[in-house]
Design a protein around this motif. Structure first.
Motif, PDB file in Angstrom:
ATOM      1  N   TYR A  37      -7.770  31.038 -18.835  1.00 20.91           N
ATOM      2  CA  TYR A  37      -7.332  32.270 -18.165  1.00 20.91           C
ATOM      3  C   TYR A  37      -6.471  31.958 -16.934  1.00 20.91           C
ATOM      4  O   TYR A  37      -5.559  32.727 -16.595  1.00 20.91           O
ATOM      5  CB  TYR A  37      -8.537  33.104 -17.758  1.00 20.91           C
ATOM      6  CG  TYR A  37      -9.148  33.906 -18.894  1.00 20.91           C
ATOM      7  CD1 TYR A  37      -8.352  34.447 -19.898  1.00 20.91           C
ATOM      8  CD2 TYR A  37     -10.524  34.135 -18.960  1.00 20.91           C
ATOM      9  CE1 TYR A  37      -8.903  35.184 -20.929  1.00 20.91           C
ATOM     10  CE2 TYR A  37     -11.090  34.873 -19.987  1.00 20.91           C
ATOM     11  CZ  TYR A  37     -10.274  35.391 -20.980  1.00 20.91           C
ATOM     12  OH  TYR A  37     -10.828  36.123 -22.007  1.00 20.91           O
ATOM     13  N   PRO A  94      -4.729  37.367 -16.794  1.00 18.30           N
ATOM     14  CA  PRO A  94      -5.404  36.801 -17.969  1.00 18.30           C
ATOM     15  C   PRO A  94      -5.019  37.551 -19.240  1.00 18.30           C
ATOM     16  O   PRO A  94      -4.932  38.781 -19.239  1.00 18.30           O
ATOM     17  CB  PRO A  94      -6.894  36.989 -17.643  1.00 18.30           C
ATOM     18  CG  PRO A  94      -6.949  37.084 -16.159  1.00 18.30           C
ATOM     19  CD  PRO A  94      -5.678  37.766 -15.748  1.00 18.30           C
ATOM     20  N   TYR A 102      -6.149  38.974 -22.263  1.00 16.30           N
ATOM     21  CA  TYR A 102      -7.377  39.376 -22.948  1.00 16.30           C
ATOM     22  C   TYR A 102      -7.135  39.744 -24.414  1.00 16.30           C
ATOM     23  O   TYR A 102      -8.069  40.154 -25.106  1.00 16.30           O
ATOM     24  CB  TYR A 102      -8.019  40.555 -22.221  1.00 16.30           C
ATOM     25  CG  TYR A 102      -8.588  40.205 -20.858  1.00 16.30           C
ATOM     26  CD1 TYR A 102      -9.504  39.168 -20.714  1.00 16.30           C
ATOM     27  CD2 TYR A 102      -8.201  40.919 -19.712  1.00 16.30           C
ATOM     28  CE1 TYR A 102     -10.020  38.851 -19.459  1.00 16.30           C
ATOM     29  CE2 TYR A 102      -8.722  40.603 -18.467  1.00 16.30           C
ATOM     30  CZ  TYR A 102      -9.625  39.572 -18.341  1.00 16.30           C
ATOM     31  OH  TYR A 102     -10.141  39.243 -17.111  1.00 16.30           O
TER      32      TYR A 102
END
Length: 589
Positions: A45, A55, A57
């Motif tokens: 991340y 980050p 996701y």
């Protein structure tokens, strides 16, 4: 002019911070990035932030892997590390940036905790011994030397505790101090944007404080100024805005590119037998006790049994102290006793929620790997407060001396797991050290006619020697053990013999190759044999198995990473390639 008491407190904070830094640097220099819990996933991340400012996701990968990231943590720590890395132009050293940031955060936690204890007890001795508890817990120190979001999560909880205690101890006739309100709000934001367990810990604390101190809480609310109310509302708005945005974009409050290890376990082992409730309770408590008393990661970490006994003794003392303060609340029911009792109750409520959450996860998936004490490290300052409060209240010098002796013993023995690898005399003269410290298997007794062999790559032009992780099967063996160094043609270019009487079980054994000349980037092999060994008088060379991917995770981005632990060579047993690697250290000149 600064009073002697405050100057002494600053010296205590300085000493504990310096001592922590020594311990933290020991772990940092002893273990490469990736060996501490989930470190490569956290690093993934951070890389996302360095590349794309946030980050990923959706499609973010675990660092040094082709598998999707599985962590579902909010972004604050990754943003701090990633943005600071870019600001300092240290992209090639981002893991060390992340580690040193956590060391700085840990020093702040130590300073805040010391100040909380002194403000509450007015005792320098209680402040010192209570704050020492942080350094006695090995995973607090280790996590402060790793790339992870645990320390910033603890910082958030510590700020909330600092602010809440400050407001409750404030003179009833005075307006609440804005600085305490800011601490609570800042701590809440930090925890909420770092880790779910921190948010839960703070909710438990605030609810319990409100329940057991409701009349005082009403006074505080009535005394809040418009500015203070605005700070509270703005802080809540920040958290709500973040989670609403994340849910809108990713479809969940805690998104991640793929499922957790619990899901992988269920996919690979759907028929795993679930534990009965009593067995699960025992396993849960033992797992948390282990992770509270011992440093752990993906590698073997040498430790002292004496240190573990000392830590367990301190935890037993802490339990008795918490019980004593709880009884005192019932008897005295003064404001300070109510506050500490509120925080103790908050911990037990958190622990119960944590237990049943993991129990539910186990019943659904069969997974048992999520039982780690670091999930409730947000309550470590509360533990320090309990110790300090009891010490400040007791007038019996014998009891104080006993507590002090045990805490000092805890500090002293904490240096062993942190520094034992750095004290290795082979480390200092070596320019390059290559280590494969992981082991989870062995290939039987090394008896006459058998060989264990590991191919390696020369990193420089000189090999000083090697260390092998050997198991003696908890017995004293006798006779010579031979290690040969072979070049790529199979020619033996160096031999070292050690006596098996000198070996320790599950410990590294040194083989001195006397600065043998090798060719950089060429392949060599280490061959271990014992011509006089029998099954009753033999050792084995510990190894890590070759990792296999379950068919469902083949050729896709899902599931666990299965990268080899040592990519420049392989393990062989009796001439046959077994894959994986033996456990070793290579010392190049």
């Amino acid at each position: 002019m600064m009073s002697k008491q405050k100057l002494s407190l600053i010296l205590i904070i300085f000493f504990l911070s310096f001592f922590y830094l020594l311990l933290g640097l020991g772990y940092l220099f002893s273990y490469n990035p990736g060996f501490f819990p989930d470190e490569f996933a956290h690093m993934g991340y951070v890389v996302d932030v360095i590349k794309d400012n946030f980050p990923d996701y959706n499609e973010g990968l675990v660092f040094s892997s082709n598998k999707l990231n599985y962590l579902n943590h909010p972004p604050l720590y990754y943003l701090v590390v990633g943005e600071l890395t870019k600001l300092l132009h240290l992209q090639d050293m981002f893991a060390n940036v992340g580690r040193f940031i956590n060391m700085g955060i840990s020093v702040i936690i130590i300073g805040l905790t010391c100040w909380i204890l002194y403000r509450t007890t007015k005792s320098l001795l209680a402040s010192f011994l209570g704050s020492s508890f942080l350094l006695v817990i090995p995973m607090f120190v280790l996590l402060g030397s790793a790339v992870n979001n645990d320390q910033i999560n603890v910082l958030g909880c510590t700020l909330v505790i600092y602010g809440v205690l400050g407001l409750m101890e404030n003179d009833k006739d005075k307006q609440p101090l804005t600085s305490y309100v800011i601490c609570i709000c800042t701590g809440g934001i930090i925890a909420a944007l770092s880790k779910a367990t921190g948010s839960l810990a703070i909710v438990c604390m605030l609810v319990c404080v409100a329940v057991f101190n409701y009349s005082r809480l009403l006074q505080l609310i009535k005394g809040l100024s418009i500015k203070q109310l605005a700070i509270v509302i703005a802080s809540v708005a920040v958290v709500i805005t973040y989670y609403c945005s994340v849910h809108t974009i990713y479809g969940g409050f805690y998104p991640a590119p793929q499922g957790t290890p619990a899901l992988w376990f269920f996919i690979e082992h759907p028929d795993t037998k679930r534990m009965a409730f009593a067995d699960f309770v025992s396993y849960f408590l033992n797992s948390n006790l282990f992770s509270l008393t011992k440093p752990y990661g993906y590698v073997y970490m040498p430790d002292s049994e004496v240190r573990v006994v000392v830590v367990k003794t301190i935890l037993l003392m802490l339990s008795l102290m918490a019980g004593y303060l709880s009884v005192q609340k019932i008897v005295k029911n003064d404001p300070c006793s109510r506050m500490i009792f509120s925080l103790i109750v908050a911990f037990f409520i958190f622990f119960i929620i944590y237990f049943f959450t993991i129990r539910d996860l186990h019943l659904k998936t069969g997974y048992t790997g999520a039982m780690q004490a670091r999930y409730f490290f947000g309550f470590l300052p509360v533990c320090c407060l309990v110790i300090a409060k009891v010490i400040s209240q007791r007038s019996n010098e014998i009891i104080k001396s006993l507590i002090a002796a045990v805490m000092v013993a805890g500090l002293s023995t904490a240096t062993y797991p942190a520094g034992v690898k750095l004290l290795d005399l082979q480390t200092w003269p070596s320019m390059t050290i290559i280590e494969q410290p992981v082991f989870n298997t062995g290939y039987g007794y090394l008896t006459q006619g058998r060989t264990f062999e590991q191919s390696i790559m020369a990193e420089t032009d000189t090999l000083r020697g090697v260390e092998l992780m050997l198991a003696t099967f908890a017995r004293k063996n006798h006779g010579p053990l031979t290690l040969e160094l072979l070049d790529k043609s199979g020619k033996v270019i160096a031999v070292q013999v050690v006596s098996m009487e000198t070996l320790k079980d599950n410990a590294y054994a040194w083989f001195d190759f006397k600065q043998v000349k090798v060719i950089k980037n060429q392949q060599y092999a280490l061959r271990l044999k014992c011509d006089e060994c029998t099954p009753d008088n033999a050792i084995t060379w510990s190894a890590v198995k070759k990792e296999f991917v379950a068919p469902v995770f083949l050729f896709n981005e899902f599931g666990p990473s299965t990268d080899n632990k040592y990519t420049k060579g392989e393990a062989y047993a009796d001439g046959a390639r077994v894959g994986g690697a033996y456990s070793f250290r290579l010392y190049f000149g």
